[in-house]
Design a protein around this motif. Structure first.
Motif, PDB file in Angstrom:
ATOM      1  N   HIS A  11       0.915  -1.237   0.308  1.00  0.00           N
ATOM      2  CA  HIS A  11      -0.391   0.026   0.079  1.00  0.00           C
ATOM      3  C   HIS A  11       1.062   1.107   0.059  1.00  0.00           C
ATOM      4  O   HIS A  11       1.908   1.507   0.717  1.00  0.00           O
ATOM      5  CB  HIS A  11      -1.046  -0.214   1.214  1.00  0.00           C
ATOM      6  N   ARG A  12       0.457   1.963  -0.556  1.00  0.00           N
ATOM      7  CA  ARG A  12       1.428   3.350  -1.413  1.00  0.00           C
ATOM      8  C   ARG A  12      -0.061   4.813  -0.443  1.00  0.00           C
ATOM      9  O   ARG A  12      -0.615   4.747  -1.481  1.00  0.00           O
ATOM     10  CB  ARG A  12       2.021   3.711  -2.511  1.00  0.00           C
ATOM     11  N   GLY A  13       0.132   5.397   0.351  1.00  0.00           N
ATOM     12  CA  GLY A  13      -0.656   6.206   0.477  1.00  0.00           C
ATOM     13  C   GLY A  13      -1.297   6.957   2.141  1.00  0.00           C
ATOM     14  O   GLY A  13      -0.176   6.670   2.612  1.00  0.00           O
ATOM     15  N   SER A  14      -2.479   6.828   2.599  1.00  0.00           N
ATOM     16  CA  SER A  14      -2.841   7.279   3.931  1.00  0.00           C
ATOM     17  C   SER A  14      -2.982   5.755   4.573  1.00  0.00           C
ATOM     18  O   SER A  14      -3.045   5.038   4.227  1.00  0.00           O
ATOM     19  CB  SER A  14      -4.305   8.369   3.480  1.00  0.00           C
ATOM     20  N   HIS A  15      -2.599   6.843   5.812  1.00  0.00           N
ATOM     21  CA  HIS A  15      -2.499   5.396   6.757  1.00  0.00           C
ATOM     22  C   HIS A  15      -4.696   4.960   6.998  1.00  0.00           C
ATOM     23  O   HIS A  15      -5.065   3.633   7.290  1.00  0.00           O
ATOM     24  CB  HIS A  15      -2.595   6.157   8.543  1.00  0.00           C
ATOM     25  N   PHE A  16      -5.370   6.037   6.593  1.00  0.00           N
ATOM     26  CA  PHE A  16      -6.816   5.828   6.267  1.00  0.00           C
ATOM     27  C   PHE A  16      -7.304   4.945   5.558  1.00  0.00           C
ATOM     28  O   PHE A  16      -8.376   3.654   5.866  1.00  0.00           O
ATOM     29  CB  PHE A  16      -7.623   6.959   6.822  1.00  0.00           C
ATOM     30  N   ASP A  17      -6.298   4.918   4.251  1.00  0.00           N
ATOM     31  CA  ASP A  17      -6.646   4.251   3.246  1.00  0.00           C
ATOM     32  C   ASP A  17      -6.209   3.165   3.816  1.00  0.00           C
ATOM     33  O   ASP A  17      -6.317   1.694   3.067  1.00  0.00           O
ATOM     34  CB  ASP A  17      -5.790   4.568   1.883  1.00  0.00           C
ATOM     35  N   LEU A  18      -5.194   2.609   4.166  1.00  0.00           N
ATOM     36  CA  LEU A  18      -4.589   1.318   4.720  1.00  0.00           C
ATOM     37  C   LEU A  18      -5.494   0.767   6.026  1.00  0.00           C
ATOM     38  O   LEU A  18      -5.712  -0.689   5.779  1.00  0.00           O
ATOM     39  CB  LEU A  18      -2.792   1.669   5.568  1.00  0.00           C
ATOM     40  N   GLY A  19      -6.234   1.427   6.005  1.00  0.00           N
ATOM     41  CA  GLY A  19      -7.354   1.155   7.285  1.00  0.00           C
ATOM     42  C   GLY A  19      -8.685   0.167   6.290  1.00  0.00           C
ATOM     43  O   GLY A  19      -8.782  -1.093   6.475  1.00  0.00           O
ATOM     44  N   VAL A  20      -8.529   1.165   5.097  1.00  0.00           N
ATOM     45  CA  VAL A  20      -9.786   0.957   4.203  1.00  0.00           C
ATOM     46  C   VAL A  20      -9.111  -0.649   3.454  1.00  0.00           C
ATOM     47  O   VAL A  20     -10.166  -1.713   4.066  1.00  0.00           O
ATOM     48  CB  VAL A  20     -10.318   1.389   3.369  1.00  0.00           C
ATOM     49  N   GLN A  21      -8.201  -0.650   2.924  1.00  0.00           N
ATOM     50  CA  GLN A  21      -7.606  -1.862   2.052  1.00  0.00           C
ATOM     51  C   GLN A  21      -7.051  -3.077   3.032  1.00  0.00           C
ATOM     52  O   GLN A  21      -7.948  -3.857   3.033  1.00  0.00           O
ATOM     53  CB  GLN A  21      -6.631  -1.587   2.142  1.00  0.00           C
ATOM     54  N   THR A  22      -7.078  -3.047   4.715  1.00  0.00           N
ATOM     55  CA  THR A  22      -6.855  -4.207   5.340  1.00  0.00           C
ATOM     56  C   THR A  22      -8.018  -4.295   6.170  1.00  0.00           C
ATOM     57  O   THR A  22      -7.742  -6.140   5.677  1.00  0.00           O
ATOM     58  CB  THR A  22      -6.085  -3.654   7.034  1.00  0.00           C
ATOM     59  N   ALA A  23      -9.185  -4.003   6.491  1.00  0.00           N
ATOM     60  CA  ALA A  23     -10.786  -4.274   7.098  1.00  0.00           C
ATOM     61  C   ALA A  23     -10.806  -4.871   5.799  1.00  0.00           C
ATOM     62  O   ALA A  23     -11.827  -5.942   5.627  1.00  0.00           O
ATOM     63  CB  ALA A  23     -11.301  -3.034   6.762  1.00  0.00           C
ATOM     64  N   GLN A  24     -10.566  -4.390   4.339  1.00  0.00           N
ATOM     65  CA  GLN A  24     -11.262  -5.044   3.342  1.00  0.00           C
ATOM     66  C   GLN A  24     -10.507  -6.602   2.977  1.00  0.00           C
ATOM     67  O   GLN A  24     -11.011  -7.658   2.643  1.00  0.00           O
ATOM     68  CB  GLN A  24     -11.349  -4.196   2.285  1.00  0.00           C
ATOM     69  N   GLU A  67      -5.675   4.565  10.969  1.00  0.00           N
ATOM     70  CA  GLU A  67      -5.578   3.660  10.617  1.00  0.00           C
ATOM     71  C   GLU A  67      -7.030   2.864  10.494  1.00  0.00           C
ATOM     72  O   GLU A  67      -8.316   1.855  10.388  1.00  0.00           O
ATOM     73  CB  GLU A  67      -4.642   2.471  10.748  1.00  0.00           C
ATOM     74  N   ILE A  68      -6.981   2.750  12.139  1.00  0.00           N
ATOM     75  CA  ILE A  68      -7.980   1.613  12.800  1.00  0.00           C
ATOM     76  C   ILE A  68      -9.071   2.489  12.397  1.00  0.00           C
ATOM     77  O   ILE A  68     -10.313   2.242  12.617  1.00  0.00           O
ATOM     78  CB  ILE A  68      -7.682   2.273  13.615  1.00  0.00           C
ATOM     79  N   ARG A  69      -9.061   3.797  12.130  1.00  0.00           N
ATOM     80  CA  ARG A  69     -10.552   4.082  11.453  1.00  0.00           C
ATOM     81  C   ARG A  69     -11.172   4.135  10.569  1.00  0.00           C
ATOM     82  O   ARG A  69     -12.238   3.855  10.105  1.00  0.00           O
ATOM     83  CB  ARG A  69     -10.373   5.986  11.649  1.00  0.00           C
ATOM     84  N   GLY A  70      -9.828   3.328   9.463  1.00  0.00           N
ATOM     85  CA  GLY A  70     -10.183   3.662   8.456  1.00  0.00           C
ATOM     86  C   GLY A  70     -11.338   1.767   8.118  1.00  0.00           C
ATOM     87  O   GLY A  70     -11.874   1.577   7.605  1.00  0.00           O
ATOM     88  N   MET A  71     -10.448   1.586   9.199  1.00  0.00           N
ATOM     89  CA  MET A  71     -11.123  -0.121   9.103  1.00  0.00           C
ATOM     90  C   MET A  71     -12.541   0.493   9.795  1.00  0.00           C
ATOM     91  O   MET A  71     -12.902  -0.807   9.409  1.00  0.00           O
ATOM     92  CB  MET A  71     -10.072  -0.958  10.256  1.00  0.00           C
ATOM     93  N   GLN A  72     -12.626   0.489  10.617  1.00  0.00           N
ATOM     94  CA  GLN A  72     -14.001   1.260  11.143  1.00  0.00           C
ATOM     95  C   GLN A  72     -14.941   0.842  10.102  1.00  0.00           C
ATOM     96  O   GLN A  72     -15.603   0.457  10.421  1.00  0.00           O
ATOM     97  CB  GLN A  72     -13.546   2.136  12.313  1.00  0.00           C
ATOM     98  N   GLU A  73     -14.597   2.163   9.230  1.00  0.00           N
ATOM     99  CA  GLU A  73     -15.501   2.781   8.469  1.00  0.00           C
ATOM    100  C   GLU A  73     -15.577   1.898   7.108  1.00  0.00           C
ATOM    101  O   GLU A  73     -17.180   1.582   7.351  1.00  0.00           O
ATOM    102  CB  GLU A  73     -14.681   2.799   7.090  1.00  0.00           C
ATOM    103  N   VAL A  74     -15.118   0.368   6.985  1.00  0.00           N
ATOM    104  CA  VAL A  74     -15.658  -0.856   6.211  1.00  0.00           C
ATOM    105  C   VAL A  74     -16.054  -1.988   7.434  1.00  0.00           C
ATOM    106  O   VAL A  74     -17.189  -2.819   6.932  1.00  0.00           O
ATOM    107  CB  VAL A  74     -13.770  -1.356   5.272  1.00  0.00           C
ATOM    108  N   LEU A  75     -15.085  -2.152   8.096  1.00  0.00           N
ATOM    109  CA  LEU A  75     -16.317  -3.558   9.227  1.00  0.00           C
ATOM    110  C   LEU A  75     -17.792  -2.905  10.041  1.00  0.00           C
ATOM    111  O   LEU A  75     -18.129  -3.793  11.015  1.00  0.00           O
ATOM    112  CB  LEU A  75     -15.043  -3.597  10.439  1.00  0.00           C
ATOM    113  N   ASN A  76     -17.553  -1.810  10.686  1.00  0.00           N
ATOM    114  CA  ASN A  76     -18.883  -0.848  10.837  1.00  0.00           C
ATOM    115  C   ASN A  76     -18.977  -1.735  12.459  1.00  0.00           C
ATOM    116  O   ASN A  76     -19.863  -2.081  12.960  1.00  0.00           O
ATOM    117  CB  ASN A  76     -20.293  -1.250  10.110  1.00  0.00           C
ATOM    118  N   LEU A  77     -17.286  -1.695  12.862  1.00  0.00           N
ATOM    119  CA  LEU A  77     -17.535  -2.133  14.502  1.00  0.00           C
ATOM    120  C   LEU A  77     -17.827  -1.402  15.014  1.00  0.00           C
ATOM    121  O   LEU A  77     -17.381  -0.248  15.582  1.00  0.00           O
ATOM    122  CB  LEU A  77     -16.947  -3.366  14.756  1.00  0.00           C
ATOM    123  N   PRO A  78     -18.075  -1.384  16.872  1.00  0.00           N
ATOM    124  CA  PRO A  78     -18.257  -0.257  17.599  1.00  0.00           C
ATOM    125  C   PRO A  78     -16.620   0.379  18.171  1.00  0.00           C
ATOM    126  O   PRO A  78     -16.049  -0.878  18.428  1.00  0.00           O
ATOM    127  CB  PRO A  78     -19.290  -0.609  18.980  1.00  0.00           C
TER     128      PRO A  78
END
Length: 346
Positions: A11-24, A67-78
């Motif tokens: 991944h090249r880019g932001s931590h938020f986007d890394l979180g999104v990729q990781t969650a996917q 990064e954790i926020r990006g993951m939460q965006e996809v996983l939709n966990l509390p």
């Protein structure tokens, strides 16, 4: 003998986007379901404090919080579930493990010994554009690192000592991530370890591109630094912090010392760690101390070596070429481990 696999993600880019990729990626695996099963089997022996955890990340690692926020965006966990699984900062209201490290003249080689059910099966190359250093290495509990190297050449691994008398603080795999994320050399790593709060007692082993090296012995109460080239699972300086049983660790260290003469060639060192006949590689998987991977890092060339399981030539990744824009042409690593226990992502 079980065939095992690690996915390689870049991944090249932001931590938020890394979180999104990781969650996917996580959504394509049973990793999160397996983690939930583990929590049901052994209830967490720590508390979750959302505000305090947020504050500590804003102090030490605001990008990783994104990064954790990006993951939460996809996983939709509390948020409390995100903190439980991915923040790795514990509040106070065990299992044994191994790991062996040897520092050669210009390389660091390491066995990661633990329980397969805790293993992500994911190897990450990350080049951020919003702060922090680019890193390469296997991930631990998704957002953490159990060893690795950054773009400045700083290489890191850690060895378990004990978890008695824990404190409020970061756990080992998040501390490993912080070292790679924010430290360019050995002095900076030592300074970071002096500043951050620690949950448990570990030794952190670092080597930089100038070939400076150190073994930093850390507990929630104290810290000391030694400049040896070998480390197993007992303190040499903070001896008062050692667990009661250190016999196996000391015996493994003796075997390592007898087989590592000055000037040991890096590939011979890798074979020493990865071939069970030399008795550094461990098969004690059900005791939470079987060797899952062997890694080696060259701080000056920025080459990373990785093997899953036993008796296998390593895959070599030229991290510098990837940092300069060359795409990676491999997407998975394969190996064999002598157990029927499976990775968390299987």
């Amino acid at each position: 003998m079980q065939k095992v696999k690690t996915d390689i993600l870049t991944h090249r880019g932001s931590h938020f986007d890394l979180g999104v990729q990781t969650a996917q990626w996580m959504q394509q695996t049973p990793l999160l379901k397996n983690r939930e099963k583990e929590w049901k089997k052994r209830m967490p022996r720590f508390d979750i404090h959302i505000k305090e955890t947020y504050d500590i990340f804003q102090t030490y690692a605001p990008q990783i919080w994104e990064e954790i926020r990006g993951m939460q965006e996809v996983l939709n966990l509390p948020t409390n579930q995100m903190i439980l699984n991915f923040a790795h900062y514990r509040f106070t209201p065990l299992k044994n493990s191994g790991c062996t490290v040897y520092l050669g003249r210009d390389y660091m080689v390491r066995n990661y010994d633990y329980h397969p059910a805790t293993y992500d099966g994911r190897y990450q190359l990350f080049q951020p554009n919003d702060g922090g250093l680019a890193q390469i290495g296997p991930t631990s509990r998704v957002t953490g690192r159990m060893d690795g190297m950054n773009e400045a050449g700083l290489s890191m691994g850690y060895n378990f000592m004990h978890r008695k008398h824990p404190g409020d603080g970061f756990v080992c795999y998040m501390i490993g991530r912080l070292i790679l994320q924010y430290c360019k050399d050995v002095p900076e790593a030592i300074q970071l370890l002096k500043e951050i709060p620690h949950r448990s007692s570990f030794s952190y082993i670092v080597m930089d591109k100038h070939l400076n090296h150190a073994i930093i012995e850390v507990s929630p109460r104290s810290l000391d630094v030694r400049y040896d080239r070998t480390c197993t699972n007992h303190f040499k300086l903070l001896t008062h912090e050692n667990r009661n049983y250190t016999k196996e660790s000391k015996e493994r260290l003796d075997r390592l010392l007898k087989q590592t003469p000055n000037g040991l060639d890096k590939m011979h060192a890798f074979e020493l760690f990865n071939n069970p006949e030399f008795e550094i590689y461990s098969k004690l998987f059900k005791s939470w101390s079987g060797t899952i991977h062997t890694t080696m890092y060259e701080p000056q060339s920025l080459k990373a070596y990785m093997t899953l399981g036993e008796n296998k030539m390593p895959t070599v990744i030229d991290f510098e070429q990837w940092l300069n824009g060359q795409p990676l042409d491999i997407h998975s690593l394969y190996g064999h481990i002598d157990t029927d226990l499976t990775f968390a992502s299987y």
